[in-house]
Design a protein around this motif. Structure first.
Motif, mmCIF file in Angstrom:
data_model
loop_
_atom_site.group_PDB
_atom_site.id
_atom_site.type_symbol
_atom_site.label_atom_id
_atom_site.label_comp_id
_atom_site.label_asym_id
_atom_site.label_seq_id
_atom_site.Cartn_x
_atom_site.Cartn_y
_atom_site.Cartn_z
ATOM 1 N N GLU A 125 10.493 -9.507 -1.429
ATOM 2 C CA GLU A 125 10.279 -8.569 -0.325
ATOM 3 C C GLU A 125 9.733 -9.273 0.913
ATOM 4 O O GLU A 125 10.131 -8.961 2.040
ATOM 5 C CB GLU A 125 9.285 -7.503 -0.798
ATOM 6 C CG GLU A 125 9.425 -6.177 -0.097
ATOM 7 C CD GLU A 125 8.698 -5.092 -0.882
ATOM 8 O OE1 GLU A 125 9.143 -4.779 -2.009
ATOM 9 O OE2 GLU A 125 7.685 -4.577 -0.394
ATOM 10 N N ASP A 171 4.421 -2.868 8.080
ATOM 11 C CA ASP A 171 4.583 -2.933 6.628
ATOM 12 C C ASP A 171 4.558 -4.366 6.109
ATOM 13 O O ASP A 171 4.108 -4.622 4.999
ATOM 14 C CB ASP A 171 5.861 -2.207 6.168
ATOM 15 C CG ASP A 171 5.686 -1.607 4.779
ATOM 16 O OD1 ASP A 171 4.611 -1.036 4.520
ATOM 17 O OD2 ASP A 171 6.592 -1.734 3.943
ATOM 18 N N PHE A 180 -0.844 -6.458 -0.142
ATOM 19 C CA PHE A 180 -0.478 -5.834 -1.407
ATOM 20 C C PHE A 180 -0.360 -6.891 -2.515
ATOM 21 O O PHE A 180 -0.668 -6.612 -3.674
ATOM 22 C CB PHE A 180 0.849 -5.091 -1.204
ATOM 23 C CG PHE A 180 1.195 -4.057 -2.237
ATOM 24 C CD1 PHE A 180 0.232 -3.229 -2.794
ATOM 25 C CD2 PHE A 180 2.519 -3.883 -2.637
ATOM 26 C CE1 PHE A 180 0.571 -2.256 -3.725
ATOM 27 C CE2 PHE A 180 2.869 -2.928 -3.584
ATOM 28 C CZ PHE A 180 1.890 -2.115 -4.131
ATOM 29 N N TYR A 206 -6.132 0.873 5.330
ATOM 30 C CA TYR A 206 -5.402 0.923 4.048
ATOM 31 C C TYR A 206 -5.568 -0.405 3.300
ATOM 32 O O TYR A 206 -5.816 -0.420 2.086
ATOM 33 C CB TYR A 206 -3.923 1.249 4.312
ATOM 34 C CG TYR A 206 -3.143 1.775 3.111
ATOM 35 C CD1 TYR A 206 -3.740 1.945 1.866
ATOM 36 C CD2 TYR A 206 -1.787 2.092 3.242
ATOM 37 C CE1 TYR A 206 -2.999 2.431 0.787
ATOM 38 C CE2 TYR A 206 -1.045 2.576 2.170
ATOM 39 C CZ TYR A 206 -1.654 2.737 0.941
ATOM 40 O OH TYR A 206 -0.928 3.210 -0.126
ATOM 41 N N ILE A 263 1.454 4.095 -4.952
ATOM 42 C CA ILE A 263 1.891 3.331 -3.769
ATOM 43 C C ILE A 263 3.395 3.064 -3.839
ATOM 44 O O ILE A 263 4.121 3.257 -2.856
ATOM 45 C CB ILE A 263 1.093 2.003 -3.664
ATOM 46 C CG1 ILE A 263 -0.390 2.287 -3.396
ATOM 47 C CG2 ILE A 263 1.673 1.096 -2.577
ATOM 48 C CD1 ILE A 263 -1.322 1.083 -3.591
ATOM 49 N N GLU A 264 3.854 2.640 -5.001
ATOM 50 C CA GLU A 264 5.281 2.342 -5.161
ATOM 51 C C GLU A 264 6.123 3.619 -5.153
ATOM 52 O O GLU A 264 7.208 3.668 -4.564
ATOM 53 C CB GLU A 264 5.517 1.575 -6.468
ATOM 54 C CG GLU A 264 4.828 0.207 -6.551
ATOM 55 C CD GLU A 264 5.490 -0.871 -5.700
ATOM 56 O OE1 GLU A 264 5.756 -0.622 -4.503
ATOM 57 O OE2 GLU A 264 5.729 -1.974 -6.235
#
Ligand SMILES: Cc1ncc(CO)c(N)n1
Length: 225
Positions: free
Chosen positions: A92, A51, A58, A119, A143-144
């Motif tokens: 994040e 992630d 992202f 992705y 996505i969120e």
């Protein structure tokens, strides 16, 4: 509220129509195992490393969305919402580094898995100037929302989430993040309402694709490659 019904309906309609896919993304065995406390910690670590790589890709996607909003949006507040999302991503990235060190996950030696690469490539395709703001902001919402729904469920009544994973669940499952996702959904619905049929179908297909990728992303935590 004026126009409210129709607005709320577009995304709601899709979620009803594709409920099975939406549920497989938001009630995946991996997040359900966090919720019931049976989670395999090596699966959690695999997810964490992958992630981090995803979140790094992202950021430019959100930057491209900001650019589209600036050029195409009919509402100035969209920029502020997306900028808030960017700021949260900044936080994040730092969190991932701290969390990885806590779990002894080496981010620099984490190799992106095939699903992750695909992705990220999909995100990159959405960064193209050819992709409409409406389509991109709807993808952003999806996505969120998957993370928000998935992790909020790990904190809801009856959950047995291990103490050491609660902070992760809070990151996406907190009420503020829920509110933010709701705002994104409102933006997407507002845009969709004003969009021609071809944009609406593109946005719908994009949301379906996001949900499929999210399921595959959770699947990676199994480490079967
Ligand atoms: C794969 C994935 N989807 C969504 C989010 C939400 O930000 C994330 N961090 N990672």
């Amino acid at each position: 509220m004026e126009g409210c019904n129709k607005e709320m309906l577009m995304i709601q309609k899709w979620l009803n129509q594709h409920n099975e896919l939406y549920t497989s993304a938001t009630r995946h065995p991996f997040t359900l195992s966090i919720r019931d406390g049976s989670v395999d910690l090596s699966a959690f670590k695999r997810w964490l490393g992958q992630d981090y790589i995803f979140v790094r890709a992202f950021v430019p996607f959100v930057a491209s969305l900001l650019l589209k909003a600036w050029k195409e949006s009919d509402d100035d507040s969209d920029i502020e919402v997306i900028l808030g999302g960017m700021a949260a991503l900044n936080d994040e990235v730092s969190w991932f580094k701290r969390e990885a060190s806590k779990w002894s996950v080496s981010l620099s030696s984490t190799v992106p898995q095939k699903t992750n690469l695909e992705y990220c490539r999909f995100l990159e395709s959405l960064m193209s100037p050819e992709v409409d703001y409406t389509v991109a902001v709807t993808a952003f919402w999806a996505i969120e929302a998957v993370y928000q729904e998935s992790y909020a469920h790990c904190l809801s009544d009856g959950s047995k989430t291990p103490e050491e994973l609660k902070e992760t669940c809070q990151r996406w499952g907190n009420d503020g993040f829920g509110q933010y996702c709701h705002t994104l959904q409102n933006i997407a619905n507002r845009r969709l309402e004003k969009s021609p049929e071809d944009i609406i179908s593109k946005a719908e297909a994009t949301v379906m694709r996001v949900l499929e990728y999210e399921v595959e992303f959770w699947n990676m935590s199994r480490g079967e490659t």
